[in-house]
Enzyme design. Structure first.
Site, short mmCIF file in Angstrom:
data_model
loop_
_atom_site.label_atom_id
_atom_site.label_comp_id
_atom_site.label_asym_id
_atom_site.label_seq_id
_atom_site.Cartn_x
_atom_site.Cartn_y
_atom_site.Cartn_z
N CYS A 123 0.99 -1.26 0.02
CA CYS A 123 0.29 -0.45 -0.21
C CYS A 123 0.86 1.02 0.13
O CYS A 123 1.38 1.78 -0.98
CB CYS A 123 -0.99 -0.03 1.08
N ASP A 171 -9.46 -3.43 -7.14
CA ASP A 171 -8.60 -2.67 -6.70
C ASP A 171 -9.35 -1.52 -6.30
O ASP A 171 -9.82 -1.25 -7.54
CB ASP A 171 -7.73 -2.48 -6.56
N HIS A 202 -7.87 -4.38 -2.71
CA HIS A 202 -7.09 -3.38 -2.24
C HIS A 202 -6.55 -4.03 -0.65
O HIS A 202 -7.43 -4.91 0.09
CB HIS A 202 -7.34 -2.12 -2.37
#
Length: 232
Positions: A123, A171, A202
């Site tokens: 991330c 995502d 995600h």
């Protein structure tokens, strides 16, 4: 025998920050600097570090939010997301990149290090791993769902080391057109791989999140291990 773990201190120009060290049972191995999500060096990230230590790597995880609050650990509920977003906004990215360089140096000084060194980020950490590759700090880099990489492609030509990027096809934070933009920018670079995992959201690698996708997580980990074996 099992892996060993501990926190160590790293000196920066403006203070001292902690980093979580995981050493394989053999006592030595190639190195990985592992970069956190926006939730801190929490249980999930420490578990990932231990997973790679079990795979034979010496892993060091810097606390990148230390200037705001040391060793913060957040969960994935609404309160955790809110605080994580605040921390990310308050973080000086240039200083975080400097901390990563110091972490690389600290890992190189570890007697357990035997071989080359990679960076793996998730991330927020995925984007920082991309920059670490562009900065030439490591021998290889892996970015899991690195948000914002599509907006940093001016650095693409600075990347001279092998780079592996993992994205989820579902995502909600990184649309597929952003992934396509990244893939197209690197299509002539044989040292850059982009993997997209079907139905993966995600954070698909995080078993603590509702978005965890077991199949995508396992496939990405396998691809990462093959990549590391090839380049470290």
């Amino acid at each position: 025998m099992s892996i060993t773990t501990k926190w160590i201190d790293i000196e920066a120009a403006d203070g001292t920050f902690g980093a979580y060290l995981a050493i394989p049972h053999t006592g030595k191995g190639p190195g990985i600097v592992l970069l956190q999500e926006i939730f801190g060096v929490n249980e999930h990230i420490r578990t990932v570090a231990e997973q790679y230590a079990n795979d034979g790597y010496v892993v060091l995880v810097p606390d990148l939010f230390w200037r705001i609050e040391k060793r913060i650990e957040l969960g994935y509920d609404d309160a955790g997301w809110k605080r994580a977003a605040e921390l990310m906004q308050a973080t000086d990215v240039a200083k975080a990149q400097s901390d990563i360089a110091l972490t690389v140096a600290a890992l190189k000084a570890q007697p357990a290090l035997d071989g080359k060194l990679a960076v793996i980020g998730y991330c927020f950490g995925g984007r920082l791993a991309y920059h670490a590759a562009a900065d030439g700090l490591v021998d290889a880099a892996i970015a899991y769902y690195g948000g914002g990489i599509q907006n940093q492609l001016q650095r693409a030509d600075e990347i001279k080391v092998p780079l592996l990027m993992h994205f989820g096809a579902a995502d909600s934070h990184i649309p597929l057109d952003a992934v396509q933009k990244i893939a197209e920018r690197f299509e002539d670079n044989d040292d850059v791989e982009v993997h997209v995992y079907a139905d993966a959201e995600h954070g698909f690698n995080c078993s603590h999140r509702a978005s965890y996708n077991q199949r995508a997580s396992v496939e990405a980990h396998g691809n990462s291990l093959t990549f590391l074996s090839d380049h470290l």
